[in-house]
Motif scaffolding. Structure first.
Motif, PDB file in Angstrom:
ATOM      1  N   ARG A 188      35.852  53.745  43.943  1.00 30.81           N
ATOM      2  CA  ARG A 188      36.887  53.315  44.759  1.00 30.81           C
ATOM      3  C   ARG A 188      36.738  53.146  45.904  1.00 30.81           C
ATOM      4  NH1 ARG A 188      41.261  51.888  46.942  1.00 30.81           N
ATOM      5  NH2 ARG A 188      43.025  52.680  46.745  1.00 30.81           N
ATOM      6  N   VAL A 189      37.167  51.957  46.661  1.00 31.30           N
ATOM      7  CA  VAL A 189      36.867  51.779  48.278  1.00 31.30           C
ATOM      8  C   VAL A 189      38.157  51.285  48.643  1.00 31.30           C
ATOM      9  CG1 VAL A 189      34.406  50.975  47.666  1.00 31.30           C
ATOM     10  CG2 VAL A 189      36.370  49.348  47.700  1.00 31.30           C
ATOM     11  N   ALA A 190      38.150  51.475  49.968  1.00 33.23           N
ATOM     12  CA  ALA A 190      39.417  51.317  50.717  1.00 33.23           C
ATOM     13  C   ALA A 190      39.734  49.735  50.519  1.00 33.23           C
ATOM     14  CB  ALA A 190      39.283  51.569  52.112  1.00 33.23           C
ATOM     15  N   GLY A 191      40.961  49.597  50.166  1.00 30.32           N
ATOM     16  CA  GLY A 191      41.512  48.090  50.166  1.00 30.32           C
ATOM     17  C   GLY A 191      41.880  47.767  48.746  1.00 30.32           C
ATOM     18  N   SER A 192      42.304  46.441  48.684  1.00 23.70           N
ATOM     19  CA  SER A 192      42.680  45.916  47.446  1.00 23.70           C
ATOM     20  C   SER A 192      42.254  44.932  46.950  1.00 23.70           C
ATOM     21  CB  SER A 192      44.293  46.419  47.416  1.00 23.70           C
ATOM     22  OG  SER A 192      44.664  44.963  48.113  1.00 23.70           O
ATOM     23  N   SER A 193      42.504  44.284  45.730  1.00 25.50           N
ATOM     24  CA  SER A 193      42.096  42.978  45.294  1.00 25.50           C
ATOM     25  C   SER A 193      42.779  41.826  46.108  1.00 25.50           C
ATOM     26  CB  SER A 193      42.398  42.987  43.773  1.00 25.50           C
ATOM     27  OG  SER A 193      41.362  43.808  42.866  1.00 25.50           O
ATOM     28  N   ALA A 194      44.089  42.392  46.416  1.00 25.69           N
ATOM     29  CA  ALA A 194      44.796  41.545  47.226  1.00 25.69           C
ATOM     30  C   ALA A 194      44.109  40.935  48.580  1.00 25.69           C
ATOM     31  CB  ALA A 194      46.091  42.144  47.673  1.00 25.69           C
ATOM     32  N   ASP A 195      43.395  41.933  49.067  1.00 29.88           N
ATOM     33  CA  ASP A 195      42.319  41.587  50.277  1.00 29.88           C
ATOM     34  C   ASP A 195      41.202  40.520  49.761  1.00 29.88           C
ATOM     35  OD1 ASP A 195      43.751  43.448  51.899  1.00 29.88           O
ATOM     36  OD2 ASP A 195      42.587  45.113  51.339  1.00 29.88           O
ATOM     37  N   LEU A 196      40.644  40.736  48.662  1.00 26.94           N
ATOM     38  CA  LEU A 196      39.761  39.733  48.323  1.00 26.94           C
ATOM     39  C   LEU A 196      40.376  38.470  47.876  1.00 26.94           C
ATOM     40  CD1 LEU A 196      37.597  41.736  45.946  1.00 26.94           C
ATOM     41  CD2 LEU A 196      37.228  41.566  48.267  1.00 26.94           C
ATOM     42  N   ALA A 197      41.647  38.469  47.326  1.00 26.80           N
ATOM     43  CA  ALA A 197      42.362  37.017  47.062  1.00 26.80           C
ATOM     44  C   ALA A 197      42.405  36.244  48.326  1.00 26.80           C
ATOM     45  CB  ALA A 197      43.637  37.608  46.444  1.00 26.80           C
ATOM     46  N   ARG A 198      42.756  37.162  49.462  1.00 28.71           N
ATOM     47  CA  ARG A 198      43.247  36.490  50.690  1.00 28.71           C
ATOM     48  C   ARG A 198      41.808  36.040  51.294  1.00 28.71           C
ATOM     49  NH1 ARG A 198      45.324  40.846  53.843  1.00 28.71           N
ATOM     50  NH2 ARG A 198      45.928  41.520  51.899  1.00 28.71           N
ATOM     51  N   LEU A 199      40.943  36.662  51.234  1.00 26.91           N
ATOM     52  CA  LEU A 199      39.548  35.873  51.580  1.00 26.91           C
ATOM     53  C   LEU A 199      39.338  34.520  50.931  1.00 26.91           C
ATOM     54  CD1 LEU A 199      37.211  39.044  51.551  1.00 26.91           C
ATOM     55  CD2 LEU A 199      38.198  37.948  53.605  1.00 26.91           C
ATOM     56  N   ARG A 200      39.593  34.596  49.744  1.00 26.88           N
ATOM     57  CA  ARG A 200      39.568  33.259  49.088  1.00 26.88           C
ATOM     58  C   ARG A 200      40.345  32.500  48.821  1.00 26.88           C
ATOM     59  NH1 ARG A 200      34.790  33.329  45.297  1.00 26.88           N
ATOM     60  NH2 ARG A 200      35.706  31.487  44.658  1.00 26.88           N
ATOM     61  N   GLY A 201      41.709  32.845  48.935  1.00 28.69           N
ATOM     62  CA  GLY A 201      43.007  32.059  48.865  1.00 28.69           C
ATOM     63  C   GLY A 201      43.442  32.310  47.484  1.00 28.69           C
ATOM     64  N   SER A 202      42.376  32.592  46.544  1.00 24.64           N
ATOM     65  CA  SER A 202      42.849  32.947  45.150  1.00 24.64           C
ATOM     66  C   SER A 202      41.802  34.156  44.422  1.00 24.64           C
ATOM     67  CB  SER A 202      43.019  31.864  44.046  1.00 24.64           C
ATOM     68  OG  SER A 202      41.850  31.354  43.882  1.00 24.64           O
ATOM     69  N   LEU A 203      42.138  34.508  43.279  1.00 24.58           N
ATOM     70  CA  LEU A 203      40.994  35.480  42.600  1.00 24.58           C
ATOM     71  C   LEU A 203      41.225  35.521  41.249  1.00 24.58           C
ATOM     72  CD1 LEU A 203      38.907  37.739  43.520  1.00 24.58           C
ATOM     73  CD2 LEU A 203      40.874  39.265  43.417  1.00 24.58           C
ATOM     74  N   GLN A 204      40.202  35.095  40.544  1.00 24.05           N
ATOM     75  CA  GLN A 204      40.063  35.022  39.348  1.00 24.05           C
ATOM     76  C   GLN A 204      38.782  35.668  38.630  1.00 24.05           C
ATOM     77  OE1 GLN A 204      41.209  31.175  38.370  1.00 24.05           O
ATOM     78  NE2 GLN A 204      39.444  30.758  37.398  1.00 24.05           N
ATOM     79  N   THR A 205      38.980  36.188  37.253  1.00 21.69           N
ATOM     80  CA  THR A 205      37.656  36.731  36.631  1.00 21.69           C
ATOM     81  C   THR A 205      36.322  35.820  36.983  1.00 21.69           C
ATOM     82  OG1 THR A 205      38.673  38.388  35.405  1.00 21.69           O
ATOM     83  CG2 THR A 205      36.511  37.432  34.406  1.00 21.69           C
ATOM     84  N   GLY A 206      35.507  36.274  37.362  1.00 26.84           N
ATOM     85  CA  GLY A 206      34.068  35.560  37.424  1.00 26.84           C
ATOM     86  C   GLY A 206      34.094  34.897  38.887  1.00 26.84           C
ATOM     87  N   ASP A 207      34.947  35.101  39.881  1.00 22.43           N
ATOM     88  CA  ASP A 207      34.757  34.711  41.135  1.00 22.43           C
ATOM     89  C   ASP A 207      33.671  35.830  41.933  1.00 22.43           C
ATOM     90  OD1 ASP A 207      36.632  32.864  41.310  1.00 22.43           O
ATOM     91  OD2 ASP A 207      38.141  33.962  42.121  1.00 22.43           O
ATOM     92  N   ARG A 208      32.585  35.246  42.422  1.00 21.15           N
ATOM     93  CA  ARG A 208      31.551  35.899  43.033  1.00 21.15           C
ATOM     94  C   ARG A 208      31.715  36.511  44.338  1.00 21.15           C
ATOM     95  NH1 ARG A 208      28.316  36.208  38.860  1.00 21.15           N
ATOM     96  NH2 ARG A 208      26.549  37.038  40.012  1.00 21.15           N
ATOM     97  N   PHE A 209      31.247  37.699  44.710  1.00 24.01           N
ATOM     98  CA  PHE A 209      31.310  37.854  46.078  1.00 24.01           C
ATOM     99  C   PHE A 209      30.014  38.715  46.555  1.00 24.01           C
ATOM    100  CE2 PHE A 209      35.781  38.042  45.037  1.00 24.01           C
ATOM    101  CZ  PHE A 209      36.349  37.804  45.671  1.00 24.01           C
ATOM    102  N   GLU A 210      29.459  38.669  47.666  1.00 29.15           N
ATOM    103  CA  GLU A 210      28.458  39.280  48.086  1.00 29.15           C
ATOM    104  C   GLU A 210      28.741  40.666  48.659  1.00 29.15           C
ATOM    105  OE1 GLU A 210      25.865  36.746  51.027  1.00 29.15           O
ATOM    106  OE2 GLU A 210      26.081  38.503  52.313  1.00 29.15           O
ATOM    107  N   VAL A 211      28.336  41.637  48.161  1.00 27.44           N
ATOM    108  CA  VAL A 211      28.501  43.252  48.661  1.00 27.44           C
ATOM    109  C   VAL A 211      27.197  43.587  49.440  1.00 27.44           C
ATOM    110  CG1 VAL A 211      28.682  45.278  47.939  1.00 27.44           C
ATOM    111  CG2 VAL A 211      29.844  43.541  46.508  1.00 27.44           C
ATOM    112  N   ARG A 212      27.494  43.886  50.715  1.00 32.61           N
ATOM    113  CA  ARG A 212      26.371  44.420  51.513  1.00 32.61           C
ATOM    114  C   ARG A 212      26.557  45.848  51.901  1.00 32.61           C
ATOM    115  NH1 ARG A 212      22.801  41.439  54.368  1.00 32.61           N
ATOM    116  NH2 ARG A 212      22.853  39.105  53.921  1.00 32.61           N
TER     117      ARG A 212
END
Lengths: 271, 271, 271
Positions: A188-212
């Motif tokens: 579990r990391v701080a934050g929520s999927s809503a944060d990821l959605a905000r980064l992209r404008g939307s969020l759905q299964t298969g959307d790819r992210f770079e995790v550093r």
């Protein structure tokens, strides 16, 4: 009338210590229904226990919540009982472990020091306050003893707090860190999927992210469920147990795979 | 009327065997409140189970105490039920596992062989007497069947005993040995802090002792609580779970650090 | 009236997930008596859970049996409730995990899809159907909601099956394979001691068999109980927990010793 509900969370492990405390509780409040939340919370890890408690209490009936993760037993940390907005009572050490859950159940409305020795066991040991102080007080409260009898009020603002990692959005990047590693290595990391959605404008299964993670990075898909990625693959997902963003590995351990422990920093951005 | 209280201790581990026995109990005595003491007592280790039982029973309501740590299942050891001074009943194998706890609860006042097959399950297997003999008999007793119905009395003096390590004071030295190693590596040793106090004339946190294990020795402070020594440091202390002298390591394992197992001899004297 | 009996089996492990589900159950059905069968069934292993459930349910009071071993959570596997011949209800995923136990308790007489969202939690997550769908439905059924309210009937013949290994007698040889490895390394294999008896015409402790695993073979005695062989020695025996033929090692792990895992083939014949 409903039976009093007591939840019970410790880092006592698998020997008889939890059963000893249940024996003390049932000696005082024979009608109590006890829900053992877990007794293998990581030893001495206040934040781990705080996260577990925070996660499960919204699903528990209103009751008395007994927590003994207490690295300071026998030192000067204070034993307390709290009443929260939802109507529950908390009993445990004032070391921050109760705070996030108390806040989630409506906030602390009353805090009292455990000082009334008539509610303790006759002999109070130096090393087992769970058995001698916390369990008997919880049992008396469950049996109907009014909260004001446990001891004097203490200033809510003066209770020990607990710093929880927070996530921040920097431009197109979420800067976060590991909040909790579960027994299967899901993080579990701080934050929520809503944060990821905000980064992209939307969020759905298969959307790819770079995790550093430091110098290392991985491309990881967001998915609504583990089954959406192959066995052995990483995913970002909404963790339903721990109510927020998490990084997991289908049928594997993300923590091992990525070397993640509590507070490891991560940066996440759309790939 | 209070619900009947059954405590239940085995070395069955984490598969379904304990739950199977609880199912048998509740089929016979639906009102029973079962307190699982532990099911991960070290496999086949009669003394470990005896120490755990002895430790927790004083904190349990009066009830029926079911113990199945039974390396001799299917051989000639006898299944027994005991009544002790405090009023509790014990059910288990006559292999010594019940003795220390029975003595602590007032001593054995009546002992009977489990022979009345009407109180067993219809089919008795060769390898699971916990399910087929001990659990059903315990449940019938909890449900109010009189003790005399389980079978004929047996001579209390003829019950299997259990040798427990003892400590002796030799001049300025306590000669002792390891009685039990808990899951965190804390080692209960024979004797008490009162023995250490006698060696010195008094005893307070910070008093130092020399602990000899074979050729190896360490200087270790006595402390009333783990928090009095730094993380990673050894201490001698009064173990509240196991009611006696112990050697621990704050946030570590004394057993690993010192190579201690059951019956390792130790000599302790003022440093 | 007897309290409703709910059994509960998952692969959730030792964090708070099982306790969260119990909280949900008790919020809906405060009188439920919950028997946690195990929560450390091997993760994602449908057959292991099926064997454990099949083994313990005959010893449980008639009740509602809740099983959440669900590698397909969030995908298209169907959530179902079943009524079986003995009168019990089963709640879980339609992935085969319920089948062997349902067959053992008299066979499936009615099967329904869980579709009535009024019986779910208000928010259904993608990854924790145990908490949000299965536990609340089980609790409503235990509280007396009729089975027909959970959703429409489904064709019993269309439920997902579970292939279980079978043993065959070829001349003087039993051809079998590993069905389940318990936590101590005892291996339940397909077939029964009656098969061994048929190979020899009779069967008693000490009768010797040749056990072949690939190129490797061992001579192993059949024994009615572990105590009949020395510590460290293998034996063939009737496993009372898992109701059939097994190969074990007195105070050791047969699985480790022989390299056995689920489905390893074995051939057994009189030595």
């Amino acid at each position: 009338m409903t039976r009093p509900h007591i939840t019970f969370l410790t880092d006592f492990g698998n020997d008889t210590a939890p059963a000893t405390c249940r024996g003390v509780i049932w000696s005082i409040c024979p009608e109590a229904r006890i829900n053992d939340l877990t007794h293998t919370s990581r030893q001495f890890a206040i934040r781990d226990a705080a996260v577990l408690l925070w996660s499960t209490l919204p699903y528990q009936p209103i009751g008395v919540h007994l927590v003994v993760v207490d690295p300071g037993v026998g030192t000067h940390r204070r034993p307390v009982a709290l009443r929260v907005g939802r109507g529950d009572l908390f009993v445990g050490p004032d070391n921050g472990v109760l705070r996030p859950a108390a806040d989630r159940l409506g906030g602390i409305e009353e805090a009292r020091l455990l000082e009334n020795r008539a509610l303790f066991r006759d002999d109070v040991s130096d090393t087992f306050h769970g058995r001698d102080i916390f369990a008997p007080v919880a049992a008396h409260l469950a049996a109907g003893v009014p909260l004001e009898e446990v001891g004097p009020t203490v200033d809510i603002a003066g209770l020990v707090g607990l710093e929880m990692p927070a996530a921040t959005v920097d431009g197109d990047e979420l800067s976060t860190s590991v909040l909790f590693v579960d027994q299967f290595g899901n993080c579990r990391v701080a934050g929520s999927s809503a944060d990821l959605a905000r980064l992209r404008g939307s969020l759905q299964t298969g959307d790819r992210f770079e995790v550093r993670i430091g110098e290392h990075f991985e491309e990881v898909p967001w998915a609504s469920t583990f089954g959406a990625v192959k066995a052995g693959e990483l995913l970002l997902y909404d963790d339903a147990d721990y109510a927020g963003l998490a990084i997991g590995c289908n049928q594997g351990s993300a923590a091992e795979r990525l070397g993640l422990v509590n507070d490891t920093p991560l940066r996440i951005r759309p790939a």
